[in-house]
Motif scaffolding. Structure first.
Motif, PDB file in Angstrom:
ATOM      1  N   ILE A 276      33.286 -36.802 -36.053  1.00 36.50           N
ATOM      2  CA  ILE A 276      33.718 -36.114 -34.844  1.00 36.50           C
ATOM      3  C   ILE A 276      33.563 -37.070 -33.666  1.00 36.50           C
ATOM      4  CG2 ILE A 276      33.184 -33.780 -35.635  1.00 36.50           C
ATOM      5  CD1 ILE A 276      30.592 -33.900 -34.103  1.00 36.50           C
ATOM      6  N   ALA A 277      34.256 -36.762 -32.593  1.00 36.55           N
ATOM      7  CA  ALA A 277      34.184 -37.594 -31.397  1.00 36.55           C
ATOM      8  C   ALA A 277      32.883 -37.324 -30.645  1.00 36.55           C
ATOM      9  CB  ALA A 277      35.380 -37.307 -30.491  1.00 36.55           C
ATOM     10  N   PRO A 278      32.361 -38.312 -29.923  1.00 43.67           N
ATOM     11  CA  PRO A 278      31.137 -38.096 -29.148  1.00 43.67           C
ATOM     12  C   PRO A 278      31.237 -36.908 -28.195  1.00 43.67           C
ATOM     13  CG  PRO A 278      31.655 -40.429 -29.245  1.00 43.67           C
ATOM     14  CD  PRO A 278      32.816 -39.720 -29.862  1.00 43.67           C
ATOM     15  N   ALA A 279      32.434 -36.675 -27.643  1.00 39.19           N
ATOM     16  CA  ALA A 279      32.610 -35.565 -26.714  1.00 39.19           C
ATOM     17  C   ALA A 279      32.429 -34.208 -27.379  1.00 39.19           C
ATOM     18  CB  ALA A 279      34.000 -35.639 -26.072  1.00 39.19           C
ATOM     19  N   ASP A 280      32.478 -34.175 -28.709  1.00 35.06           N
ATOM     20  CA  ASP A 280      32.355 -32.912 -29.441  1.00 35.06           C
ATOM     21  C   ASP A 280      30.966 -32.698 -30.030  1.00 35.06           C
ATOM     22  OD1 ASP A 280      35.073 -32.209 -29.037  1.00 35.06           O
ATOM     23  OD2 ASP A 280      35.659 -33.580 -30.647  1.00 35.06           O
ATOM     24  N   ILE A 281      30.012 -33.565 -29.702  1.00 37.05           N
ATOM     25  CA  ILE A 281      28.708 -33.508 -30.364  1.00 37.05           C
ATOM     26  C   ILE A 281      27.943 -32.242 -30.018  1.00 37.05           C
ATOM     27  CG2 ILE A 281      27.275 -34.676 -28.629  1.00 37.05           C
ATOM     28  CD1 ILE A 281      27.299 -35.372 -32.440  1.00 37.05           C
ATOM     29  N   LEU A 282      28.219 -31.621 -28.863  1.00 34.15           N
ATOM     30  CA  LEU A 282      27.534 -30.380 -28.522  1.00 34.15           C
ATOM     31  C   LEU A 282      27.779 -29.311 -29.579  1.00 34.15           C
ATOM     32  CD1 LEU A 282      25.911 -28.539 -26.670  1.00 34.15           C
ATOM     33  CD2 LEU A 282      27.989 -28.170 -25.304  1.00 34.15           C
ATOM     34  N   TRP A 283      28.978 -29.324 -30.168  1.00 33.38           N
ATOM     35  CA  TRP A 283      29.272 -28.325 -31.195  1.00 33.38           C
ATOM     36  C   TRP A 283      28.347 -28.461 -32.390  1.00 33.38           C
ATOM     37  CZ3 TRP A 283      31.735 -24.406 -29.516  1.00 33.38           C
ATOM     38  CH2 TRP A 283      32.723 -24.548 -28.542  1.00 33.38           C
ATOM     39  N   LEU A 284      27.890 -29.692 -32.668  1.00 33.95           N
ATOM     40  CA  LEU A 284      26.960 -29.892 -33.771  1.00 33.95           C
ATOM     41  C   LEU A 284      25.635 -29.197 -33.479  1.00 33.95           C
ATOM     42  CD1 LEU A 284      26.404 -31.260 -36.500  1.00 33.95           C
ATOM     43  CD2 LEU A 284      25.680 -33.298 -35.237  1.00 33.95           C
ATOM     44  N   SER A 285      25.144 -29.305 -32.246  1.00 31.43           N
ATOM     45  CA  SER A 285      23.900 -28.623 -31.874  1.00 31.43           C
ATOM     46  C   SER A 285      24.070 -27.107 -31.913  1.00 31.43           C
ATOM     47  CB  SER A 285      23.460 -29.059 -30.477  1.00 31.43           C
ATOM     48  OG  SER A 285      22.989 -30.381 -30.480  1.00 31.43           O
ATOM     49  N   LEU A 286      25.195 -26.628 -31.404  1.00 31.60           N
ATOM     50  CA  LEU A 286      25.423 -25.181 -31.396  1.00 31.60           C
ATOM     51  C   LEU A 286      25.539 -24.633 -32.819  1.00 31.60           C
ATOM     52  CD1 LEU A 286      27.985 -24.967 -28.458  1.00 31.60           C
ATOM     53  CD2 LEU A 286      25.529 -24.470 -28.389  1.00 31.60           C
ATOM     54  N   ALA A 287      26.221 -25.372 -33.688  1.00 34.84           N
ATOM     55  CA  ALA A 287      26.331 -24.956 -35.089  1.00 34.84           C
ATOM     56  C   ALA A 287      24.967 -24.982 -35.771  1.00 34.84           C
ATOM     57  CB  ALA A 287      27.316 -25.860 -35.831  1.00 34.84           C
ATOM     58  N   THR A 288      24.128 -25.947 -35.395  1.00 30.59           N
ATOM     59  CA  THR A 288      22.779 -26.004 -35.962  1.00 30.59           C
ATOM     60  C   THR A 288      21.975 -24.777 -35.563  1.00 30.59           C
ATOM     61  OG1 THR A 288      22.798 -28.427 -35.963  1.00 30.59           O
ATOM     62  CG2 THR A 288      20.650 -27.357 -36.068  1.00 30.59           C
ATOM     63  N   GLY A 289      22.134 -24.324 -34.317  1.00 31.68           N
ATOM     64  CA  GLY A 289      21.445 -23.107 -33.906  1.00 31.68           C
ATOM     65  C   GLY A 289      21.823 -21.922 -34.769  1.00 31.68           C
ATOM     66  N   LEU A 290      23.102 -21.815 -35.100  1.00 34.94           N
ATOM     67  CA  LEU A 290      23.541 -20.739 -35.987  1.00 34.94           C
ATOM     68  C   LEU A 290      22.953 -20.898 -37.386  1.00 34.94           C
ATOM     69  CD1 LEU A 290      27.248 -20.589 -34.806  1.00 34.94           C
ATOM     70  CD2 LEU A 290      25.590 -18.718 -34.612  1.00 34.94           C
ATOM     71  N   ALA A 291      22.823 -22.153 -37.854  1.00 32.64           N
ATOM     72  CA  ALA A 291      22.239 -22.398 -39.179  1.00 32.64           C
ATOM     73  C   ALA A 291      20.763 -22.012 -39.199  1.00 32.64           C
ATOM     74  CB  ALA A 291      22.415 -23.865 -39.560  1.00 32.64           C
ATOM     75  N   VAL A 292      20.030 -22.352 -38.144  1.00 33.49           N
ATOM     76  CA  VAL A 292      18.616 -21.975 -38.075  1.00 33.49           C
ATOM     77  C   VAL A 292      18.477 -20.460 -38.045  1.00 33.49           C
ATOM     78  CG1 VAL A 292      16.493 -22.102 -36.726  1.00 33.49           C
ATOM     79  CG2 VAL A 292      17.952 -24.126 -36.927  1.00 33.49           C
ATOM     80  N   GLN A 293      19.280 -19.819 -37.212  1.00 31.49           N
ATOM     81  CA  GLN A 293      19.218 -18.365 -37.132  1.00 31.49           C
ATOM     82  C   GLN A 293      19.468 -17.728 -38.494  1.00 31.49           C
ATOM     83  OE1 GLN A 293      22.557 -16.053 -35.458  1.00 31.49           O
ATOM     84  NE2 GLN A 293      21.107 -15.290 -33.922  1.00 31.49           N
ATOM     85  N   ALA A 294      20.496 -18.208 -39.200  1.00 34.25           N
ATOM     86  CA  ALA A 294      20.829 -17.647 -40.512  1.00 34.25           C
ATOM     87  C   ALA A 294      19.706 -17.879 -41.521  1.00 34.25           C
ATOM     88  CB  ALA A 294      22.131 -18.259 -41.017  1.00 34.25           C
TER      89      ALA A 294
END
Length: 279
Positions: free
Chosen positions: A91-109
């Motif tokens: 992914i592009a560096p500009a899209d890296i925030l989505w990785l953190s947000l997706a990780t939050g969903l993974a932790v929650q699950a």
């Protein structure tokens, strides 16, 4: 759901762990440390030296655990899940925030799978129970203009702590405090890595970024009280208050203020009337 008899009995069985991670990029790549300064620090250093994607750095104790904004992460021995994952996402560096947000969903699950609790997700990287912080995410990266060389996702989950130091008692909580029970850190880790693998695959599948990020926005809106309609105070270059108004197309938080809508790029977000602290 599996319970442990006590925190003392909650040790990682690495052979079993590797088998439970079969079929994921993390199988055979878990490195365990009794104590370390910071799993993220080591992962970033070894990433520069060519360590393979999917390597997992797992610690029983961190002496220099770090959170977002240079905050310290309280990492008492044997009390939490302290883990960093090295990935090389397409992914592009500009899209890296989505990785953190997706990780939050993974932790929650993962927490929901193991304990039936459903942590709230505070944008961009905190997980809360009863309004107090029980988990956090720190994503660091090395990137060129158009590509991410590597990223390290650091995750801390408070598991066995029966209490916290006085300065953190009103700010932090643990699965033990919330349920009165001890939970297997290994069960949490396996669930977390399996969910994280699914999130990364979804986010980095070719030609699906737009649909993947739209899906993340929708799931955050459904699983976080902080994304829409929350009265918050934001601290960036200045401090302002308003009502959260969803995420923009890049994953940044929008806040409606009396002067108009503002976009939070990197500031700390807290509920109005709640003081901010480190946990």
């Amino acid at each position: 759901m599996k319970l442990t008899a006590s925190p003392i009995a909650d040790v990682f069985a690495l052979d079993t762990l590797q088998r439970e991670l079969a079929g994921t990029p993390f199988a055979g790549r878990v490195r365990h440390f009794t104590t370390i300064d910071s799993t993220n620090t080591l992962a970033m250093r070894e990433a520069e030296q060519g360590q393979e994607s999917g390597t997992v750095y797992l610690a029983d104790e961190q002496t220099g655990g770090r959170g977002r904004g240079a905050h310290e992460w309280h990492s008492a021995a044997g009390s939490g899940l302290y883990v960093s994952i090295l990935v090389r996402p397409q992914i592009a560096p500009a899209d890296i925030l989505w990785l953190s947000l997706a990780t939050g969903l993974a932790v929650q699950a993962a927490v929901r799978d193991v304990t039936s609790l459903a942590p709230d997700i505070r944008w961009p990287n905190d997980l809360l129970l009863s309004g107090r912080k029980m988990g956090g995410i720190l994503t660091e990266l090395n990137a060129e203009v158009t590509r991410v060389r590597h990223a390290v996702i650091g995750i801390g989950i408070n598991v066995h702590q029966p209490s916290f130091p006085a300065e953190l008692a009103e700010l932090a909580t643990s699965l033990k405090i919330e349920t009165g029970q001890d939970w297997s850190r290994q069960d949490l880790l396996v669930a977390l890595l399996r969910h994280l693998n699914q999130e990364i695959e979804h986010l980095t599948t070719p030609h699906s970024l737009e649909s993947a990020t739209a899906d993340i926005r929708n799931r955050l809106a459904a699983n976080s009280t902080w994304v829409q309609g929350k009265s918050v105070t934001v601290t960036e270059a200045d401090t302002f208050s308003g009502i959260t108004d969803g995420l923009d197309s890049r994953g940044f938080l929008r806040v409606r203020t009396a002067q108009g809508t503002r976009t939070v790029l990197s500031g700390g977000v807290r509920a109005d009337g709640v003081r901010e602290g480190r946990s």
